[in-house]
Design a protein around this motif. Structure first.
Motif, mmCIF file in Angstrom:
data_model
loop_
_atom_site.group_PDB
_atom_site.id
_atom_site.type_symbol
_atom_site.label_atom_id
_atom_site.label_comp_id
_atom_site.label_asym_id
_atom_site.label_seq_id
_atom_site.Cartn_x
_atom_site.Cartn_y
_atom_site.Cartn_z
ATOM 1 N N SER A 106 0.840 -1.194 0.000
ATOM 2 C CA SER A 106 0.000 0.000 0.000
ATOM 3 C C SER A 106 0.877 1.245 0.000
ATOM 4 N N LEU A 107 0.686 2.098 -1.007
ATOM 5 C CA LEU A 107 1.494 3.312 -1.165
ATOM 6 C C LEU A 107 0.677 4.558 -0.867
ATOM 7 N N TRP A 108 1.289 5.475 -0.101
ATOM 8 C CA TRP A 108 0.676 6.746 0.251
ATOM 9 C C TRP A 108 1.674 7.869 -0.030
ATOM 10 N N ALA A 114 0.608 6.942 5.589
ATOM 11 C CA ALA A 114 0.517 5.475 5.614
ATOM 12 C C ALA A 114 0.248 4.991 7.038
ATOM 13 N N GLU A 115 0.913 5.601 8.014
ATOM 14 C CA GLU A 115 0.709 5.231 9.416
ATOM 15 C C GLU A 115 -0.715 5.560 9.862
ATOM 16 N N LYS A 116 -1.200 6.712 9.459
ATOM 17 C CA LYS A 116 -2.561 7.118 9.841
ATOM 18 C C LYS A 116 -3.591 6.159 9.249
ATOM 19 N N TRP A 117 -3.400 5.777 7.974
ATOM 20 C CA TRP A 117 -4.323 4.843 7.350
ATOM 21 C C TRP A 117 -4.271 3.490 8.058
ATOM 22 N N SER A 118 -3.079 3.053 8.419
ATOM 23 C CA SER A 118 -2.927 1.771 9.104
ATOM 24 C C SER A 118 -3.675 1.770 10.434
ATOM 25 N N LYS A 119 -3.538 2.845 11.196
ATOM 26 C CA LYS A 119 -4.173 2.915 12.511
ATOM 27 C C LYS A 119 -5.686 3.137 12.408
ATOM 28 N N ASP A 120 -6.071 4.157 11.636
ATOM 29 C CA ASP A 120 -7.475 4.571 11.614
ATOM 30 C C ASP A 120 -8.356 3.691 10.733
ATOM 31 N N ASN A 165 7.508 9.359 -0.105
ATOM 32 C CA ASN A 165 8.624 10.208 0.324
ATOM 33 C C ASN A 165 9.765 9.392 0.927
ATOM 34 N N ALA A 166 9.592 8.061 0.963
ATOM 35 C CA ALA A 166 10.662 7.171 1.452
ATOM 36 C C ALA A 166 10.914 6.119 0.380
ATOM 37 N N PRO A 167 11.494 6.531 -0.766
ATOM 38 C CA PRO A 167 11.617 5.633 -1.914
ATOM 39 C C PRO A 167 12.404 4.365 -1.642
ATOM 40 N N GLY A 168 13.323 4.406 -0.705
ATOM 41 C CA GLY A 168 14.128 3.226 -0.422
ATOM 42 C C GLY A 168 13.315 2.054 0.074
ATOM 43 N N ASP A 169 12.159 2.333 0.682
ATOM 44 C CA ASP A 169 11.324 1.260 1.226
ATOM 45 C C ASP A 169 10.749 0.358 0.139
ATOM 46 N N ASP A 192 16.325 10.620 -8.492
ATOM 47 C CA ASP A 192 17.300 9.619 -8.913
ATOM 48 C C ASP A 192 16.765 8.207 -8.709
ATOM 49 N N GLU A 193 15.674 8.084 -7.943
ATOM 50 C CA GLU A 193 15.035 6.783 -7.751
ATOM 51 C C GLU A 193 14.033 6.496 -8.870
ATOM 52 N N GLY A 194 13.655 7.557 -9.615
ATOM 53 C CA GLY A 194 12.630 7.411 -10.646
ATOM 54 C C GLY A 194 11.287 7.891 -10.138
ATOM 55 N N ASP A 195 10.268 7.802 -10.966
ATOM 56 C CA ASP A 195 8.915 8.189 -10.567
ATOM 57 C C ASP A 195 8.373 7.140 -9.601
ATOM 58 N N GLN A 196 7.976 7.576 -8.432
ATOM 59 C CA GLN A 196 7.594 6.637 -7.378
ATOM 60 C C GLN A 196 6.355 5.808 -7.727
#
Length: 238
Positions: A106-108, A114-120, A165-169, A192-196
Motif C-alpha cells: 500500500s502506497l501513500w 501510511a501510518e494514519k491509514w494503518s491505525k485509523d 517520500n521514502a523511496p528506499g522502502d 534519482d530513484e525514478g517516478d515513485q
C-alpha cells in the motif's frame, strides 16, 4: 498368494492416493472459498458491529467486483471525498487476508499518511472490527512481535505500507495486490530513484494475477494523476 498380497497392497495404495488427492482438491480449490461479495456481507463487520450491505451504496459493488475480475489490468477510482472507495478496498484486503492470502503493498504520499491509514482505517475499520481478523488488529491480545504499524504478516501473506517520500522502502518490496491512494498528492517530479508511482506499479510485475488499485480525490485538471489514468479507460464496469 503372493500375487493376491501384492494386489491388495497396490489397491490400498491406490485408495489412499485417491483419498489424498480428493482432500487436497477440496482443501485448496478456489471454489471452496467464500465468494468475495458474500464475504463482505457475511464475515466483515463495521466498526459499529453491524453488517455491511451492498444495498447501502449499490455503485460500490461494481468497483469491488472489478478487483477480482481476472481480465482487469488495474482499477482506477476517482471519487469525491467520503465516496466509500476506502471501504471497498478494505473489503478486498480483508477478503484476501482471510480467504486468499497474498502479498499486499500500500502506497501513500508520505509515511505519516501510511501510518494514519494503518491505525485509523486498516485496524480501526477492518482488523479490530472483524472477528476473523482480530489477530492482526492493534487491540488483539495475541500480537505478533514482528508486526509493526507499517508491516503486518499473516499466514500465507503480508501487508507492507509506505510513503512515496521514502523511496528506499520500495526497493525490495514485491506483491500481487498493489494499492496506491491519494496519488494526486504524490509528487510528479522524477528523482534519482525514478517516478515513485511507476516504480510501485512495477512491484507486481513478476506475478501473473496482480491486483492493482489506484485511487484519489482529483487534483488540478491537466496535471491530475488519477484523471490521467482514468482517461485511458471507458469508465464502465466489466
Amino acid at each position: 498368494m503372493a500375487t493376491a498380497n501384492y494386489s491388495g497392497r497396490a489397491s490400498s495404495r491406490d485408495t489412499l492416493g485417491t483419498i489424498a488427492e480428493r482432500l487436497t482438491r477440496s482443501t485448496f480449490a478456489f471454489s471452496s472459498r467464500i465468494p468475495p461479495e458474500v464475504w463482505a456481507e457475511e464475515i466483515y463487520r463495521l466498526p459499529t458491529g453491524g453488517r455491511f450491505r451492498w444495498a447501502y451504496a449499490p455503485y460500490t459493488r461494481a468497483m469491488f467486483q472489478s478487483l477480482f475480475n481476472p481480465t482487469t489490468i488495474e482499477t482506477v477510482m476517482m471519487l469525491y471525498s467520503r465516496g466509500i472507495k476506502s471501504t471497498v478496498v478494505l473489503l478486498a484486503i480483508g477478503y484476501v487476508i482471510d480467504q486468499a492470502p497474498r502479498r499486499i503493498l500500500s502506497l501513500w504520499p508520505t509515511n505519516s499518511q501510511a501510518e494514519k491509514w494503518s491505525k485509523d482505517n486498516l485496524c480501526g475499520e477492518l482488523l479490530n472490527s472483524t472477528p476473523r481478523l482480530n489477530f492482526l488488529g492493534n487491540q488483539s491480545g495475541q500480537r505478533i512481535a514482528s508486526n509493526t504499524i507499517l508491516h503486518k504478516a499473516f499466514p500465507g501473506g503480508l501487508i507492507d505500507m509506505f510513503g512515496a517520500n521514502a523511496p528506499g522502502d520500495m526497493r525490495r518490496a514485491k506483491g500481487s495486490f498493489l494499492y496506491a491512494d491519494e496519488i494526486d498528492a504524490i509528487g510528479s517530479e522524477v528523482t534519482d530513484e525514478g517516478d515513485q508511482l511507476a516504480i510501485f506499479n512495477k512491484r507486481g510485475d513478476e506475478y501473473p494475477d496482480t491486483i492493482r488499485v489506484f485511487a484519489s480525490y482529483p487534483g488540478v485538471l491537466g496535471s491530475s494523476r488519477i484523471a490521467s489514468k482514468l482517461a485511458w479507460y471507458d469508465s464502465r464496469p466489466r
